[in-house]
Scaffold this active site. Structure first.
Site, PDB file in Angstrom:
ATOM      1  N   HIS A   1      41.780  34.311  40.607  1.00  0.00           N
ATOM      2  CA  HIS A   1      41.231  35.456  39.859  1.00  0.00           C
ATOM      3  C   HIS A   1      41.848  36.762  40.375  1.00  0.00           C
ATOM      4  CE1 HIS A   1      37.747  37.787  38.032  1.00  0.00           C
ATOM      5  NE2 HIS A   1      38.205  38.640  38.925  1.00  0.00           N
ATOM      6  N   GLU A   2      41.842  36.946  41.693  1.00  0.00           N
ATOM      7  CA  GLU A   2      42.386  38.181  42.270  1.00  0.00           C
ATOM      8  C   GLU A   2      43.904  38.257  42.101  1.00  0.00           C
ATOM      9  OE1 GLU A   2      40.343  40.478  42.845  1.00  0.00           O
ATOM     10  OE2 GLU A   2      38.559  39.204  42.900  1.00  0.00           O
TER      11      GLU A   2
ATOM     12  N   GLY B   1      35.475  39.458  45.947  1.00  0.00           N
ATOM     13  CA  GLY B   1      36.918  39.627  45.926  1.00  0.00           C
ATOM     14  C   GLY B   1      37.276  40.961  45.299  1.00  0.00           C
TER      15      GLY B   1
ATOM     16  N   CYS C   1      33.572  40.087  37.341  1.00  0.00           N
ATOM     17  CA  CYS C   1      34.594  40.978  37.875  1.00  0.00           C
ATOM     18  C   CYS C   1      34.005  42.366  38.082  1.00  0.00           C
ATOM     19  CB  CYS C   1      35.768  41.044  36.899  1.00  0.00           C
ATOM     20  SG  CYS C   1      37.118  42.096  37.431  1.00  0.00           S
ATOM     21  N   LEU C   2      34.327  42.975  39.222  1.00  0.00           N
ATOM     22  CA  LEU C   2      33.824  44.321  39.506  1.00  0.00           C
ATOM     23  C   LEU C   2      34.377  45.353  38.526  1.00  0.00           C
ATOM     24  CD1 LEU C   2      33.991  44.264  43.409  1.00  0.00           C
ATOM     25  CD2 LEU C   2      31.976  43.972  41.940  1.00  0.00           C
TER      26      LEU C   2
ATOM     27  N   HIS D   1      44.770  39.737  38.852  1.00  0.00           N
ATOM     28  CA  HIS D   1      44.733  41.208  38.845  1.00  0.00           C
ATOM     29  C   HIS D   1      46.085  41.788  39.258  1.00  0.00           C
ATOM     30  CE1 HIS D   1      40.661  42.373  37.885  1.00  0.00           C
ATOM     31  NE2 HIS D   1      40.163  41.512  38.759  1.00  0.00           N
TER      32      HIS D   1
ATOM     33  N   GLN E   1      42.349  47.348  41.495  1.00  0.00           N
ATOM     34  CA  GLN E   1      40.992  47.698  41.062  1.00  0.00           C
ATOM     35  C   GLN E   1      40.501  48.999  41.699  1.00  0.00           C
ATOM     36  OE1 GLN E   1      39.581  43.448  41.825  1.00  0.00           O
ATOM     37  NE2 GLN E   1      38.192  44.170  40.227  1.00  0.00           N
TER      38      GLN E   1
END
Length: 175
Positions: free
Chosen positions: A141-142, A46, A99-100, A145, A51
């Site tokens: 989660h996304e 994701g 998380c990236l 963000h 991000q």
């Protein structure tokens, strides 16, 4: 298509509340394509536009849960433009999230097990669906963000500090 740089903590842009997309046009579709390229390259499941330093309410998800005959992940991409969660289940579940933007760090986060979302697709058409399991977790989660929230913000202060300390240590070792 391009692989975009992923911003990482403590970059203050990760705390920005993203703005809605006014029109689903070629620019937005290009952003989505670049986000998929970036997410697959990372690799991740994701990615939210913030991000990659774009404060727009756009996110992409591909759980890649199935494999083809050669053992390669089968892509099943989902793009969400101006997504909103309109309902969640009372049942909750814990999932080991990463998380990236917080590379190689993971922690248990509890979230609703199911959620109903509304969004625009790549043609600008409204969509609505229920999601459960990993897809529900990833979407929430996304979505966080897009609201300037990281998964570590759901942790206790002590656990959050431990994750950030491990990240700092890993960065120092890599340097």
């Amino acid at each position: 298509m391009a692989i975009l740089p992923i911003i990482e903590v403590p970059d203050p842009r990760l705390k920005i509340v993203s703005t809605p997309v006014e029109a689903v046009d070629d620019e937005v579709r290009q952003l989505v394509a670049d986000m998929f390229d970036t997410m697959y390259d990372a690799p991740g499941i994701g990615l939210a536009a913030i991000q990659v330093a774009v404060p727009k309410r756009v996110l992409v998800i591909d759980l890649q849960e199935e494999e083809d005959a050669e053992g390669k992940p089968v892509r099943n991409p989902h793009a969400f433009i101006n997504p909103e969660i309109v309902e969640v289940s009372d049942e909750r579940r814990c999932y080991q999230e990463g998380c990236l933007s917080i590379p190689d760090q993971f922690a248990e986060v509890e979230r609703p097990d199911r959620c109903r979302a509304r969004w625009l697709d790549l043609d600008g058409k409204p969509q609505e669906a229920w999601f459960d399991g990993l897809m529900a977790t990833c979407l929430q989660h996304e979505m966080d963000h897009l609201n300037g929230v990281l998964f570590i913000d759901h942790l206790s202060r002590l656990k959050r500090e431990m994750v950030l300390k491990k990240l700092a240590k890993a960065r120092k070792a890599a340097a």
